[in-house]
Design an enzyme around this catalytic site. Structure first.
Site, PDB file in Angstrom:
ATOM      1  N   ARG A 459       0.918  -1.255  -0.239  1.00 28.99           N
ATOM      2  CA  ARG A 459      -0.252  -0.126  -0.049  1.00 28.99           C
ATOM      3  C   ARG A 459       0.560   1.534  -0.305  1.00 28.99           C
ATOM      4  O   ARG A 459       0.611   1.770  -0.124  1.00 28.99           O
ATOM      5  CB  ARG A 459      -0.916  -0.290   1.434  1.00 28.99           C
ATOM      6  CG  ARG A 459      -1.993  -0.783   1.070  1.00 28.99           C
ATOM      7  CD  ARG A 459      -3.171  -0.752   2.198  1.00 28.99           C
ATOM      8  NE  ARG A 459      -4.001  -1.921   2.109  1.00 28.99           N
ATOM      9  CZ  ARG A 459      -5.412  -1.712   1.483  1.00 28.99           C
ATOM     10  NH1 ARG A 459      -6.021  -0.783   1.101  1.00 28.99           N
ATOM     11  NH2 ARG A 459      -6.358  -2.678   1.327  1.00 28.99           N
ATOM     12  N   GLU A 499     -10.714  -2.346  -4.621  1.00 22.45           N
ATOM     13  CA  GLU A 499     -10.002  -2.065  -4.088  1.00 22.45           C
ATOM     14  C   GLU A 499      -8.719  -1.578  -4.422  1.00 22.45           C
ATOM     15  O   GLU A 499      -7.681   0.458  -4.546  1.00 22.45           O
ATOM     16  CB  GLU A 499     -10.068  -2.084  -2.624  1.00 22.45           C
ATOM     17  CG  GLU A 499      -9.096  -1.379  -1.777  1.00 22.45           C
ATOM     18  CD  GLU A 499      -9.154  -1.746  -0.099  1.00 22.45           C
ATOM     19  OE1 GLU A 499      -8.501  -0.996   0.656  1.00 22.45           O
ATOM     20  OE2 GLU A 499      -9.252  -3.286  -0.051  1.00 22.45           O
ATOM     21  N   ASP A 556     -13.513   5.133 -11.851  1.00 24.44           N
ATOM     22  CA  ASP A 556     -13.894   6.825 -12.036  1.00 24.44           C
ATOM     23  C   ASP A 556     -12.992   7.164 -12.310  1.00 24.44           C
ATOM     24  O   ASP A 556     -12.693   7.813 -12.101  1.00 24.44           O
ATOM     25  CB  ASP A 556     -13.909   6.264  -9.835  1.00 24.44           C
ATOM     26  CG  ASP A 556     -14.780   8.026 -10.077  1.00 24.44           C
ATOM     27  OD1 ASP A 556     -15.336   8.721 -10.852  1.00 24.44           O
ATOM     28  OD2 ASP A 556     -14.280   8.614  -8.780  1.00 24.44           O
ATOM     29  N   HIS A 778     -18.938   0.483   1.777  1.00 24.04           N
ATOM     30  CA  HIS A 778     -17.496  -0.041   1.652  1.00 24.04           C
ATOM     31  C   HIS A 778     -17.745  -0.705  -0.034  1.00 24.04           C
ATOM     32  O   HIS A 778     -18.383  -1.456  -0.641  1.00 24.04           O
ATOM     33  CB  HIS A 778     -17.747  -2.019   1.992  1.00 24.04           C
ATOM     34  CG  HIS A 778     -17.686  -1.674   3.885  1.00 24.04           C
ATOM     35  ND1 HIS A 778     -16.826  -1.527   4.467  1.00 24.04           N
ATOM     36  CD2 HIS A 778     -18.626  -2.247   5.116  1.00 24.04           C
ATOM     37  CE1 HIS A 778     -16.744  -1.317   5.787  1.00 24.04           C
ATOM     38  NE2 HIS A 778     -18.425  -2.287   6.060  1.00 24.04           N
ATOM     39  N   CYS A 780     -15.574  -1.408  -2.291  1.00 19.21           N
ATOM     40  CA  CYS A 780     -14.748  -2.730  -2.763  1.00 19.21           C
ATOM     41  C   CYS A 780     -15.855  -3.619  -2.834  1.00 19.21           C
ATOM     42  O   CYS A 780     -15.729  -4.213  -3.600  1.00 19.21           O
ATOM     43  CB  CYS A 780     -13.729  -3.405  -2.084  1.00 19.21           C
ATOM     44  SG  CYS A 780     -13.000  -1.467  -1.734  1.00 19.21           S
TER      45      CYS A 780
END
Length: 812
Positions: A459, A499, A556, A778, A780
């Site tokens: 991450r 995600e 998006d 959430h 995801c």
């Protein structure tokens, strides 16, 4: 992966003689010159006696044919529900349509060139006309240019039109009198005369019978008169409607001796607007009309396309809907007995589709288009074997074998998505199978992970790790994607993949990252023109978009429509690595979608009425700031020395737009292009419009919250619970802006997948937290966690606060 480009998907129908399976035919192609074989040239050595004998034999044969053709085929009634055809009596079987036409011509000669009076029975078991064998069709469609000089006949001049003086007012007066008195004789005479031949159609509806109207700018059709006559037609008695159909058949049965005249094309354009063809009982006649139009030359199609774009929006849409209905009912007839067997009319659908292609071409010539491109979709095709159509198209291209993929405008975006997904799955399976075979052949133990594109990222180093993973695993890009975050337990069942996309897209498109510039006026991103040494990150973004399409993930992303047009330029990666990619024709309208303020300024320059050179003092040179340094670029050689004047300002604006959208970002966009096509290299991209690529990547902007309510799943709630009823009452009462915010809050995007709201798999779960808390999402998993609020007012207040202040992750 590079693929060689197959023939481009056809937007216009092929020329005459192409793609016509054997079947019934009323009239042949526009160049119906007889071949030497048919004409039977006489040899110079033959004696005069032998010639006389042959002439006598021919006269005897003609008499026999005249006896056989005592009856002409009946015409189907518009009121019947049976489809019917041009019925043949048991004693009147004609071997070919040529004999049939010859018989009619002989009858016309025998009664002083007056049209034959046909009886119109109510047919229920109509049959199609006898078919022409393939070799006869080919001979009749032979181009005159291929014939020896001695066989070429001079093209006859256009015949003079009959004089018809009835005006719109005269016709309307006749209609009013007929309705009042019940005597329809005058109206019947008008319709039967007007539609008896192509010449009569022109005499009635041509603006000026003395003018040729032989340009694409003006068809010469009195559209108002045509509309009035057709609007009144369906309100007339059945015998009047039958007389129109009878006349149309007379026109279609005339024998063509040369190229079609502009009057013929005018008649075709008028006949296509006939509302009677919405009735299945007229479909046999309609099919033959469509076949003749489809078989016209490319030059004739050119005229029809330009004339069609002048038709009013209402009439244009009616013709398109009529053609789509014709195709749908031929594919899936409500009453199969209404139509001839499919084997006898395999040419119906290709002919209708080719004519529809003319209207699609006309629609695309106008900006904005007459109707939306989605109005050409035929949802009936969603229920046929699309992969068979796709494979036929791949194997045969745009050859004589018909496939709907040759005309992709008729295939809906949902159907195209199915084709792309199945094509992707087949490629995934093929590559996974090859990996397995390679392992076994090397006597290595197979591993299930080898069947997937496994991406492991940290991450804290999301972009660099993703770039490294995709660069190392180029050969695996077409496998099913699975994402793992290092140091985190859990299996990727779809949530981690989504995600990863969301986090990566947000980081890459952040203004501080410098790859893309966000334009507030247009609310979209565009490529930064800053030069750099490595454009691999742009390739990563392209690959991400490709992976999203490949794995059915909606992103998006806010790119302007111009981006998707460039992404399909060309739709297949060229084999020549030096070939330019991502370069397309751009206009000021494209710039308006990205930089509206600059585009407005250039538009003002074009319309400026003063002296451009003295007042603006500009040259063919532009300036850009890069890392605090102002750099200049010439729009053309020695552009800094060429002033912008009233005469060359259009060239200046076009070069400036091309510089901004093509030249200044070429390396960035080329990397992006190759990244996308490294994943999505497929012939299926040839089926897509730029707007459809955008919908596949980002989803559709059209929301239907009622559809979302019907497809929503619940966990801890029932759909009848008071909290859920409050929720939907509030959401359905939201403005469109708030509804988009809710969707973005819950799913990470305010757009809808191609399959509609049902494909979101939206879920509302009961949250056992205090009702003082805001809702939690959430993204995801497209899941909304909703506390059991006590009343509608509290739920509305908390929901609006939550969806209006939820930027980024970690709000919960």
């Amino acid at each position: 992966m590079s693929l060689q480009s197959p023939p481009a998907a056809a937007e216009l129908p092929p020329g005459p003689g192409e793609g016509h399976p054997p079947g019934a035919e009323l009239s042949q192609g526009s160049t119906a010159a007889p071949s030497a074989e048919e004409g039977g040239e006489e040899e110079e050595e033959e004696g005069e006696g032998e010639k006389e004998k042959e002439k006598e034999k021919e006269k005897e044969k003609e008499k026999e044919k005249e006896k056989e053709g005592e009856k002409l085929p009946p015409i189907p009634s518009a009121s019947t529900t049976a489809a019917g055809g041009l019925e043949e009596g048991a004693k009147n079987q004609f071997s070919t349509i040529s004999n049939f036409i010859t018989t009619i011509n002989q009858k016309k000669e025998g009664i002083g060139n007056s049209p034959p009076q046909l009886v119109i029975p109510n047919i229920k078991n109509g049959r199609d006309l006898p078919a022409l064998c393939l070799d006869v069709r080919q001979k009749k469609r032979m181009s005159m240019d291929t014939l020896p000089q001695e066989l070429k006949a001079p093209i006859p001049p256009e015949p003079s039109l009959p004089i018809r003086t009835k005006s719109v007012k005269d016709f309307q007066d006749d209609m009013e009198k007929s309705k009042a008195s019940g005597d329809w004789k005058a109206v019947h005479n008008f319709y039967s005369t007007t539609f008896d031949s192509f010449l009569e159609i022109n005499a009635a509806f041509k603006k000026d019978t003395n003018s040729p109207f032989n340009t694409i700018e003006d068809s010469g059709i009195d559209a108002k008169f045509v509309n009035v006559v057709y609007d009144a037609l369906l309100n007339t008695p059945q015998d009047v409607q039958k007389s129109v159909l009878k006349g149309i058949i007379n026109g279609l049965l005339q024998e063509w001796t040369g190229p079609r005249t502009k009057d013929d094309l005018r008649a075709y354009c008028i006949l296509l607007q006939n509302p009677q063809f919405s009735n299945t009982s007229t479909y046999v006649i309609y099919a033959h009309l469509l076949r003749q139009i489809a078989a016209l030359t490319e030059a004739d199609h050119h005229f029809l396309v330009h004339w069609s774009k002048k038709i009013s929006q209402k009439r244009f849409k009616q013709v398109v809907d009529r053609l789509l209905q014709f195709i749908s009912l031929r594919l899936f007839p409500a009453k199969p007995e209404e139509f001839p067997p499919m084997v006898k009319c395999t040419w119906w659908i290709p002919s209708a589709t080719k004519v529809l292609a003319l209207f699609n071409a006309a629609n695309s010539l106008i900006s904005p288009p007459i109707i939306s491109y989605t109005d050409f979709y035929n949802s009936t095709l969603d229920h046929i074997d699309l992969m068979e159509e796709y494979h036929n198209w791949q194997c045969y291209g745009n050859s004589h074998r018909f496939s709907f993929c040759q005309y992709p405008f008729i295939i809906s975006i949902a159907a195209k998505k199915v084709i792309i997904q199945r094509d992707s799955e087949q490629q995934m399976i093929s590559i996974a199978r090859q990996s397995l075979v390679d392992k076994v052949s090397r006597r290595q133990k197979p591993d299930m992970n080898m069947l997937f594109l496994n991406v492991k990222v940290r991450r804290t180093h999301l972009v660099s790790d993703s770039l490294d993973e995709l660069a190392r695993k180029k050969a695996d890009l077409k496998k099913k994607l699975k994402v793992t975050f290092v140091g985190e337990a859990g299996l990727d069942m779809g949530g981690l993949t989504k995600e990863w996309f969301l986090l990566l897209i947000r980081q890459i498109f952040h203004p501080d990252y410098g790859m893309f510039t966000y334009h507030k006026d247009s609310q979209c991103h565009w490529f930064s023109s800053f030069k750099c040494d490595n454009y691999s990150e742009f390739r990563l973004v392209g690959a991400l978009m490709g992976l999203a399409v490949y794995n059915s993930i909606t992103l998006d992303i806010r790119f302007p429509p111009c981006c998707y047009k460039k992404l399909l330029s060309p739709p297949i990666v060229p084999c020549d690595h030096n070939a330019l990619v991502g370069i397309c024709g751009v206009t000021l309208d494209d710039l308006f979608q990205i930089m509206p303020e600059l585009a407005h300024g250039l538009s003002e320059l074009l319309s400026y009425e003063g002296n451009v050179e003295e007042d603006f003092y500009s040259t063919f040179q532009v300036f850009q700031e890069e890392f605090g340094v102002i750099k200049s670029y010439n729009l053309k050689p020695n552009g800094d020395k060429i002033p912008v004047t009233n005469r060359n300002r259009k060239e200046y604006v076009q070069l400036y737009v091309d510089f901004l959208l093509n030249r200044s970002i070429y390396k960035q966009f080329a990397a992006f292009y190759y990244g996308f096509h490294s994943v999505c290299a497929s012939y299926a991209l040839l089926l897509l419009r730029p707007e459809e690529v955008e919908i596949l990547v980002c989803g559709s902007p059209e929301l239907d919250m009622s559809a979302l309510q019907r497809s929503t799943q619940y966990e801890g709630y029932q759909k009848t619970d008071l909290t859920i009823r409050y929720f939907w009452d509030v959401v359905l009462g939201f403005s469109l802006d708030l509804q988009k915010k809710l969707l973005h809050f819950a799913t990470g995007s305010d757009r809808v997948p191609v399959g509609g709201m049902a494909d979101l798999n939206f879920k509302i779960s009961r949250s056992e937290t205090s009702t003082n808390w805001l809702p939690v999402a959430h993204t995801c998993f497209n899941q909304l966690c909703l506390p059991p609020y006590k009343n509608k007012k509290e739920l509305r207040q908390k929901l609006i606060i939550g969806i209006s202040n939820a930027e980024g992750f970690g709000l919960e």
